[in-house]
Design a protein around this motif. Structure first.
Motif, short mmCIF file in Angstrom:
data_model
loop_
_atom_site.label_atom_id
_atom_site.label_comp_id
_atom_site.label_asym_id
_atom_site.label_seq_id
_atom_site.Cartn_x
_atom_site.Cartn_y
_atom_site.Cartn_z
N ILE A 120 0.88 -1.04 -0.03
CA ILE A 120 0.15 0.04 0.00
C ILE A 120 0.82 1.34 -0.01
O ILE A 120 1.77 1.24 0.95
N THR B 81 1.41 5.37 0.33
CA THR B 81 0.73 6.45 1.23
C THR B 81 1.67 7.44 1.04
O THR B 81 2.86 7.68 0.84
N THR C 28 -2.77 11.08 2.34
CA THR C 28 -3.49 10.03 2.44
C THR C 28 -4.30 10.21 3.80
O THR C 28 -3.63 10.58 4.93
N ALA D 217 -4.99 1.42 5.32
CA ALA D 217 -3.66 1.11 5.41
C ALA D 217 -3.41 0.85 6.59
O ALA D 217 -2.69 -0.52 6.85
N GLN E 194 -2.25 -3.23 7.68
CA GLN E 194 -0.86 -3.41 8.25
C GLN E 194 -0.84 -4.16 9.52
O GLN E 194 -0.18 -5.01 9.85
N ILE F 106 3.37 -1.47 4.02
CA ILE F 106 3.03 0.17 3.78
C ILE F 106 4.33 0.74 3.56
O ILE F 106 5.46 0.79 4.13
#
Length: 336
Positions: free
Chosen positions: A221, A223, A227, A235, A239, A246
Protein backbone atom coordinates in the motif's frame (compact mmCIF):
# COMPACT_ATOMS: atom_id res chain seq x y z
CA UNK A 1 -9.51 14.16 -7.34
CA UNK A 2 -12.36 15.99 -5.64
CA UNK A 3 -13.53 14.54 -2.36
CA UNK A 4 -16.20 11.93 -2.99
CA UNK A 5 -19.69 12.71 -1.80
CA UNK A 6 -20.75 10.50 1.09
CA UNK A 7 -24.43 11.24 1.50
CA UNK A 8 -25.21 14.89 2.09
CA UNK A 9 -28.90 13.97 2.07
CA UNK A 10 -28.42 12.29 5.45
CA UNK A 11 -27.13 15.41 7.18
CA UNK A 12 -28.53 16.24 10.56
CA UNK A 13 -30.94 19.13 10.38
CA UNK A 14 -29.20 22.26 11.60
CA UNK A 15 -30.64 25.21 9.76
CA UNK A 16 -30.52 28.61 11.45
CA UNK A 17 -32.57 31.26 9.70
CA UNK A 18 -30.25 34.17 10.45
CA UNK A 19 -29.75 37.24 8.33
CA UNK A 20 -27.71 36.42 5.22
CA UNK A 21 -24.00 36.42 6.02
CA UNK A 22 -24.66 37.04 9.74
CA UNK A 23 -21.24 35.79 10.81
CA UNK A 24 -21.95 36.14 14.54
CA UNK A 25 -24.99 33.85 14.26
CA UNK A 26 -23.03 31.40 12.10
CA UNK A 27 -20.15 31.26 14.61
CA UNK A 28 -22.62 30.76 17.44
CA UNK A 29 -24.32 27.88 15.64
CA UNK A 30 -20.98 26.22 14.87
CA UNK A 31 -19.97 26.51 18.52
CA UNK A 32 -23.24 24.90 19.61
CA UNK A 33 -22.75 21.99 17.24
CA UNK A 34 -19.24 21.44 18.53
CA UNK A 35 -20.51 21.58 22.12
CA UNK A 36 -23.17 18.97 21.35
CA UNK A 37 -21.22 16.62 19.08
CA UNK A 38 -17.43 16.93 19.29
CA UNK A 39 -15.72 13.92 20.82
CA UNK A 40 -14.17 16.06 23.58
CA UNK A 41 -17.09 17.64 25.46
CA UNK A 42 -15.05 20.65 26.69
CA UNK A 43 -13.52 21.66 23.35
CA UNK A 44 -16.37 24.04 22.56
CA UNK A 45 -14.97 26.41 25.22
CA UNK A 46 -11.73 26.71 23.27
CA UNK A 47 -13.72 27.20 20.06
CA UNK A 48 -15.86 29.93 21.63
CA UNK A 49 -12.74 31.71 22.87
CA UNK A 50 -11.13 31.38 19.43
CA UNK A 51 -14.13 32.87 17.67
CA UNK A 52 -14.38 35.78 20.13
CA UNK A 53 -10.70 36.63 19.72
CA UNK A 54 -10.83 36.44 15.94
CA UNK A 55 -14.03 38.49 15.81
CA UNK A 56 -12.52 41.25 17.97
CA UNK A 57 -9.47 41.30 15.70
CA UNK A 58 -11.76 41.71 12.70
CA UNK A 59 -10.40 38.55 11.08
CA UNK A 60 -13.77 37.70 9.55
CA UNK A 61 -14.55 41.17 8.22
CA UNK A 62 -14.63 41.78 4.48
CA UNK A 63 -14.34 38.06 3.68
CA UNK A 64 -16.36 36.37 0.98
CA UNK A 65 -18.31 33.29 2.04
CA UNK A 66 -15.69 31.01 0.51
CA UNK A 67 -12.87 32.87 2.28
CA UNK A 68 -14.81 32.78 5.54
CA UNK A 69 -15.30 29.02 5.30
CA UNK A 70 -11.66 28.44 4.40
CA UNK A 71 -10.43 30.53 7.33
CA UNK A 72 -12.77 28.74 9.76
CA UNK A 73 -11.46 25.38 8.56
CA UNK A 74 -7.85 26.47 8.95
CA UNK A 75 -8.34 28.00 12.43
CA UNK A 76 -10.35 25.04 13.77
CA UNK A 77 -7.81 22.52 12.52
CA UNK A 78 -4.88 24.56 13.85
CA UNK A 79 -6.24 25.45 17.28
CA UNK A 80 -8.16 22.23 18.04
CA UNK A 81 -5.61 20.10 16.20
CA UNK A 82 -8.18 17.88 14.54
CA UNK A 83 -7.86 17.67 10.76
CA UNK A 84 -11.39 16.38 10.31
CA UNK A 85 -12.91 19.80 11.05
CA UNK A 86 -14.17 21.24 7.78
CA UNK A 87 -16.34 24.19 6.72
CA UNK A 88 -17.39 24.69 3.11
CA UNK A 89 -19.52 27.38 1.53
CA UNK A 90 -22.43 25.83 -0.40
CA UNK A 91 -23.06 28.11 -3.32
CA UNK A 92 -26.71 28.30 -4.43
CA UNK A 93 -27.79 25.83 -1.73
CA UNK A 94 -31.47 25.67 -0.82
CA UNK A 95 -33.26 22.88 1.07
CA UNK A 96 -35.81 22.62 -1.73
CA UNK A 97 -33.08 21.80 -4.26
CA UNK A 98 -31.98 18.81 -2.20
CA UNK A 99 -35.24 16.98 -2.88
CA UNK A 100 -36.04 13.77 -1.05
CA UNK A 101 -33.47 11.30 0.23
CA UNK A 102 -33.63 9.00 -2.82
CA UNK A 103 -33.17 11.90 -5.23
CA UNK A 104 -30.20 13.22 -3.26
CA UNK A 105 -28.63 9.75 -3.16
CA UNK A 106 -29.09 9.44 -6.91
CA UNK A 107 -27.43 12.83 -7.44
CA UNK A 108 -24.50 11.94 -5.14
CA UNK A 109 -24.02 8.65 -6.96
CA UNK A 110 -24.06 10.41 -10.33
CA UNK A 111 -21.32 12.84 -9.27
CA UNK A 112 -19.26 9.99 -7.82
CA UNK A 113 -19.71 7.98 -11.02
CA UNK A 114 -18.03 10.83 -12.92
CA UNK A 115 -14.89 9.94 -10.95
CA UNK A 116 -15.46 6.18 -11.29
CA UNK A 117 -16.18 5.88 -7.57
CA UNK A 118 -12.55 6.61 -6.72
CA UNK A 119 -10.94 4.05 -9.02
CA UNK A 120 -8.55 6.15 -11.05
CA UNK A 121 -6.51 3.35 -12.62
CA UNK A 122 -6.38 -0.46 -12.55
CA UNK A 123 -3.69 -2.28 -14.48
CA UNK A 124 -1.21 -5.15 -14.63
CA UNK A 125 2.42 -4.12 -14.26
CA UNK A 126 5.36 -6.08 -15.66
CA UNK A 127 5.99 -9.25 -13.68
CA UNK A 128 2.25 -9.84 -13.30
CA UNK A 129 1.91 -7.26 -10.51
CA UNK A 130 -1.55 -5.79 -9.98
CA UNK A 131 -1.94 -2.04 -9.50
CA UNK A 132 -4.97 -0.10 -8.25
CA UNK A 133 -4.88 3.69 -7.97
CA UNK A 134 -7.72 4.46 -5.57
CA UNK A 135 -8.55 8.05 -4.61
CA UNK A 136 -11.67 7.95 -2.44
CA UNK A 137 -14.32 5.81 -0.74
CA UNK A 138 -17.78 6.49 -2.15
CA UNK A 139 -20.96 4.95 -0.71
CA UNK A 140 -20.71 1.12 -1.07
CA UNK A 141 -24.15 0.51 -2.59
CA UNK A 142 -23.12 2.45 -5.69
CA UNK A 143 -19.43 1.50 -5.60
CA UNK A 144 -19.72 -2.28 -5.26
CA UNK A 145 -19.58 -3.01 -9.00
CA UNK A 146 -16.54 -0.79 -9.55
CA UNK A 147 -14.71 -2.46 -6.65
CA UNK A 148 -15.75 -5.91 -7.85
CA UNK A 149 -14.46 -5.16 -11.35
CA UNK A 150 -11.16 -3.83 -10.03
CA UNK A 151 -10.56 -6.83 -7.79
CA UNK A 152 -11.57 -9.32 -10.48
CA UNK A 153 -9.12 -7.67 -12.88
CA UNK A 154 -6.16 -8.16 -10.49
CA UNK A 155 -7.28 -11.57 -9.20
CA UNK A 156 -4.71 -13.52 -11.20
CA UNK A 157 -1.73 -11.30 -10.42
CA UNK A 158 1.12 -12.52 -8.21
CA UNK A 159 1.02 -9.50 -5.90
CA UNK A 160 -0.87 -6.23 -5.64
CA UNK A 161 0.03 -2.55 -5.21
CA UNK A 162 -2.76 -0.28 -3.93
CA UNK A 163 -1.95 3.39 -4.43
CA UNK A 164 -3.53 5.59 -1.74
CA UNK A 165 -1.15 8.53 -2.10
CA UNK A 166 -4.01 10.85 -3.13
CA UNK A 167 -6.81 9.14 -1.22
CA UNK A 168 -8.81 11.67 0.80
CA UNK A 169 -11.04 9.17 2.60
CA UNK A 170 -14.82 8.88 2.46
CA UNK A 171 -17.45 6.34 3.42
CA UNK A 172 -16.96 3.90 6.31
CA UNK A 173 -19.11 1.21 4.69
CA UNK A 174 -16.93 1.24 1.58
CA UNK A 175 -13.84 1.02 3.79
CA UNK A 176 -15.15 -2.17 5.41
CA UNK A 177 -16.20 -3.63 2.06
CA UNK A 178 -12.77 -3.02 0.50
CA UNK A 179 -11.04 -4.50 3.57
CA UNK A 180 -13.25 -7.58 3.24
CA UNK A 181 -11.45 -8.59 0.03
CA UNK A 182 -8.27 -9.29 2.03
CA UNK A 183 -9.72 -11.22 4.99
CA UNK A 184 -10.66 -14.87 4.53
CA UNK A 185 -13.33 -14.78 7.23
CA UNK A 186 -15.52 -12.18 8.89
CA UNK A 187 -13.23 -10.20 11.19
CA UNK A 188 -13.97 -7.58 13.85
CA UNK A 189 -11.66 -4.63 13.13
CA UNK A 190 -12.59 -1.72 15.39
CA UNK A 191 -15.22 -0.01 17.49
CA UNK A 192 -16.63 3.46 16.90
CA UNK A 193 -17.75 5.43 19.94
CA UNK A 194 -20.03 8.46 19.47
CA UNK A 195 -20.18 10.90 22.38
CA UNK A 196 -23.43 12.63 21.40
CA UNK A 197 -25.48 9.45 21.84
CA UNK A 198 -23.03 7.53 24.06
CA UNK A 199 -23.12 4.50 21.76
CA UNK A 200 -20.36 2.14 20.63
CA UNK A 201 -20.61 0.30 17.31
CA UNK A 202 -18.59 -2.75 16.28
CA UNK A 203 -17.18 -2.62 12.74
CA UNK A 204 -16.26 -5.80 10.89
CA UNK A 205 -15.42 -7.18 7.45
CA UNK A 206 -17.79 -9.36 5.43
CA UNK A 207 -17.25 -13.08 5.04
CA UNK A 208 -18.48 -12.94 1.42
CA UNK A 209 -17.99 -10.35 -1.31
CA UNK A 210 -19.25 -10.16 -4.87
CA UNK A 211 -15.81 -10.29 -6.49
CA UNK A 212 -12.69 -12.43 -6.08
CA UNK A 213 -10.96 -12.04 -2.73
CA UNK A 214 -7.21 -11.38 -2.75
CA UNK A 215 -5.78 -13.81 -0.21
CA UNK A 216 -2.37 -15.24 0.69
CA UNK A 217 -0.49 -12.92 -1.66
CA UNK A 218 1.79 -9.95 -1.13
CA UNK A 219 0.00 -6.60 -0.91
CA UNK A 220 1.79 -3.24 -0.91
CA UNK A 221 0.00 0.00 0.00
CA UNK A 222 1.42 3.36 -1.08
CA UNK A 223 0.81 6.34 1.24
CA UNK A 224 1.63 10.03 1.49
CA UNK A 225 0.89 12.89 3.86
CA UNK A 226 -2.24 13.43 1.73
CA UNK A 227 -3.59 9.97 2.56
CA UNK A 228 -6.45 10.82 4.89
CA UNK A 229 -9.23 9.39 7.06
CA UNK A 230 -10.67 6.19 5.52
CA UNK A 231 -7.57 5.97 3.31
CA UNK A 232 -5.48 5.87 6.46
CA UNK A 233 -7.83 3.34 8.05
CA UNK A 234 -7.47 0.95 5.12
CA UNK A 235 -3.67 1.04 5.38
CA UNK A 236 -3.76 0.91 9.19
CA UNK A 237 -5.89 -2.22 9.51
CA UNK A 238 -4.24 -4.20 6.72
CA UNK A 239 -0.88 -3.36 8.27
CA UNK A 240 -2.03 -4.39 11.76
CA UNK A 241 -3.25 -7.75 10.52
CA UNK A 242 0.00 -8.21 8.58
CA UNK A 243 -1.88 -8.39 5.29
CA UNK A 244 -0.01 -5.52 3.62
CA UNK A 245 3.29 -3.67 3.67
CA UNK A 246 3.04 0.13 3.74
CA UNK A 247 5.50 2.03 1.53
CA UNK A 248 5.76 5.82 1.28
CA UNK A 249 5.21 8.69 3.71
CA UNK A 250 3.47 8.96 7.06
CA UNK A 251 -0.24 9.72 6.56
CA UNK A 252 -2.23 12.77 7.65
CA UNK A 253 -3.38 11.54 11.07
CA UNK A 254 -7.18 11.96 11.01
CA UNK A 255 -9.05 9.08 12.63
CA UNK A 256 -12.12 10.64 14.25
CA UNK A 257 -15.37 10.01 12.30
CA UNK A 258 -17.57 13.02 11.59
CA UNK A 259 -21.16 14.22 11.57
CA UNK A 260 -22.38 16.63 8.87
CA UNK A 261 -24.47 19.77 9.41
CA UNK A 262 -25.89 22.57 7.29
CA UNK A 263 -25.38 25.97 8.92
CA UNK A 264 -27.57 28.94 7.93
CA UNK A 265 -28.45 27.31 4.59
CA UNK A 266 -24.98 28.36 3.43
CA UNK A 267 -22.27 26.22 4.97
CA UNK A 268 -21.46 22.54 5.30
CA UNK A 269 -19.87 21.80 8.69
CA UNK A 270 -18.05 18.57 9.55
CA UNK A 271 -17.59 17.94 13.27
CA UNK A 272 -15.48 15.01 14.50
CA UNK A 273 -17.98 13.30 16.76
CA UNK A 274 -16.55 9.88 17.54
CA UNK A 275 -13.48 7.82 18.28
CA UNK A 276 -12.24 4.71 16.49
CA UNK A 277 -10.46 2.06 18.56
CA UNK A 278 -8.61 -0.81 16.89
CA UNK A 279 -9.28 -4.21 18.42
CA UNK A 280 -5.60 -5.05 17.87
CA UNK A 281 -3.74 -1.94 19.09
CA UNK A 282 -6.59 -0.57 21.27
CA UNK A 283 -5.82 2.86 19.86
CA UNK A 284 -5.87 4.58 16.44
CA UNK A 285 -3.83 6.88 14.18
CA UNK A 286 -5.27 10.24 15.31
CA UNK A 287 -2.52 12.93 15.35
CA UNK A 288 0.05 10.19 14.65
CA UNK A 289 -0.67 8.99 11.15
CA UNK A 290 0.01 5.55 9.76
CA UNK A 291 3.74 4.83 9.92
CA UNK A 292 5.06 3.10 6.78
CA UNK A 293 6.98 -0.15 7.02
CA UNK A 294 9.32 1.43 4.52
CA UNK A 295 9.47 5.21 4.63
CA UNK A 296 10.42 6.69 1.28
CA UNK A 297 9.73 9.85 -0.73
CA UNK A 298 6.23 9.78 -2.14
CA UNK A 299 7.39 10.12 -5.75
CA UNK A 300 9.56 7.00 -5.40
CA UNK A 301 7.00 4.81 -3.66
CA UNK A 302 5.57 3.07 -6.73
CA UNK A 303 8.97 2.10 -8.11
CA UNK A 304 10.01 0.86 -4.67
CA UNK A 305 6.88 -1.29 -4.30
CA UNK A 306 7.22 -2.68 -7.84
CA UNK A 307 10.87 -3.54 -7.10
CA UNK A 308 9.99 -5.31 -3.86
CA UNK A 309 7.25 -7.29 -5.60
CA UNK A 310 9.72 -8.40 -8.28
CA UNK A 311 12.31 -9.38 -5.68
CA UNK A 312 9.68 -11.48 -3.95
CA UNK A 313 9.04 -13.27 -7.25
CA UNK A 314 12.72 -14.18 -7.44
CA UNK A 315 12.82 -15.29 -3.79
CA UNK A 316 9.75 -17.50 -4.07
CA UNK A 317 10.50 -18.72 -7.59
CA UNK A 318 7.06 -17.59 -8.72
CA UNK A 319 6.30 -18.00 -12.42
CA UNK A 320 5.53 -14.89 -14.46
CA UNK A 321 5.59 -13.86 -18.11
CA UNK A 322 9.19 -12.69 -17.56
CA UNK A 323 12.30 -14.82 -17.38
CA UNK A 324 14.65 -14.48 -14.41
CA UNK A 325 17.14 -12.38 -16.40
CA UNK A 326 14.29 -10.13 -17.56
CA UNK A 327 13.11 -9.66 -13.97
CA UNK A 328 16.62 -8.76 -12.84
CA UNK A 329 16.98 -6.28 -15.70
CA UNK A 330 13.66 -4.70 -14.80
CA UNK A 331 14.71 -4.38 -11.14
CA UNK A 332 17.93 -2.65 -12.22
CA UNK A 333 15.94 -0.31 -14.45
CA UNK A 334 13.50 0.60 -11.66
CA UNK A 335 16.35 1.26 -9.21
CA UNK A 336 18.22 3.64 -11.52
Amino acid sequence: MKKLLVGISLLYSSITFAQKDDKAAILSDITKKIEQYYIDKDTYKKVDSLFQIESKKGSFNQLTQKEFAALLTERLRTVIKDKHFFVKYLENYTPEKQGNEKESEKLNNFHNSLENFGFEQVQRLEGNIGYINFKGFAEPKSSTKALESAMNFVANTNSLIIDLRENGGGDNGMLLLFCSYFFNNKTDLYTTYSRYNNKTELNNTQSKVSGDKYLNKKVYILTSNKTFSAGEAFAYFLQQYKLAEIIGEKTGGAANPVEHFIIDNQYLLLVPSGKITSLVSHTNWEHIGVIPDREIKVENALKAAHTEALRNILTTDTKTELSIPEIKNLINKLEQ
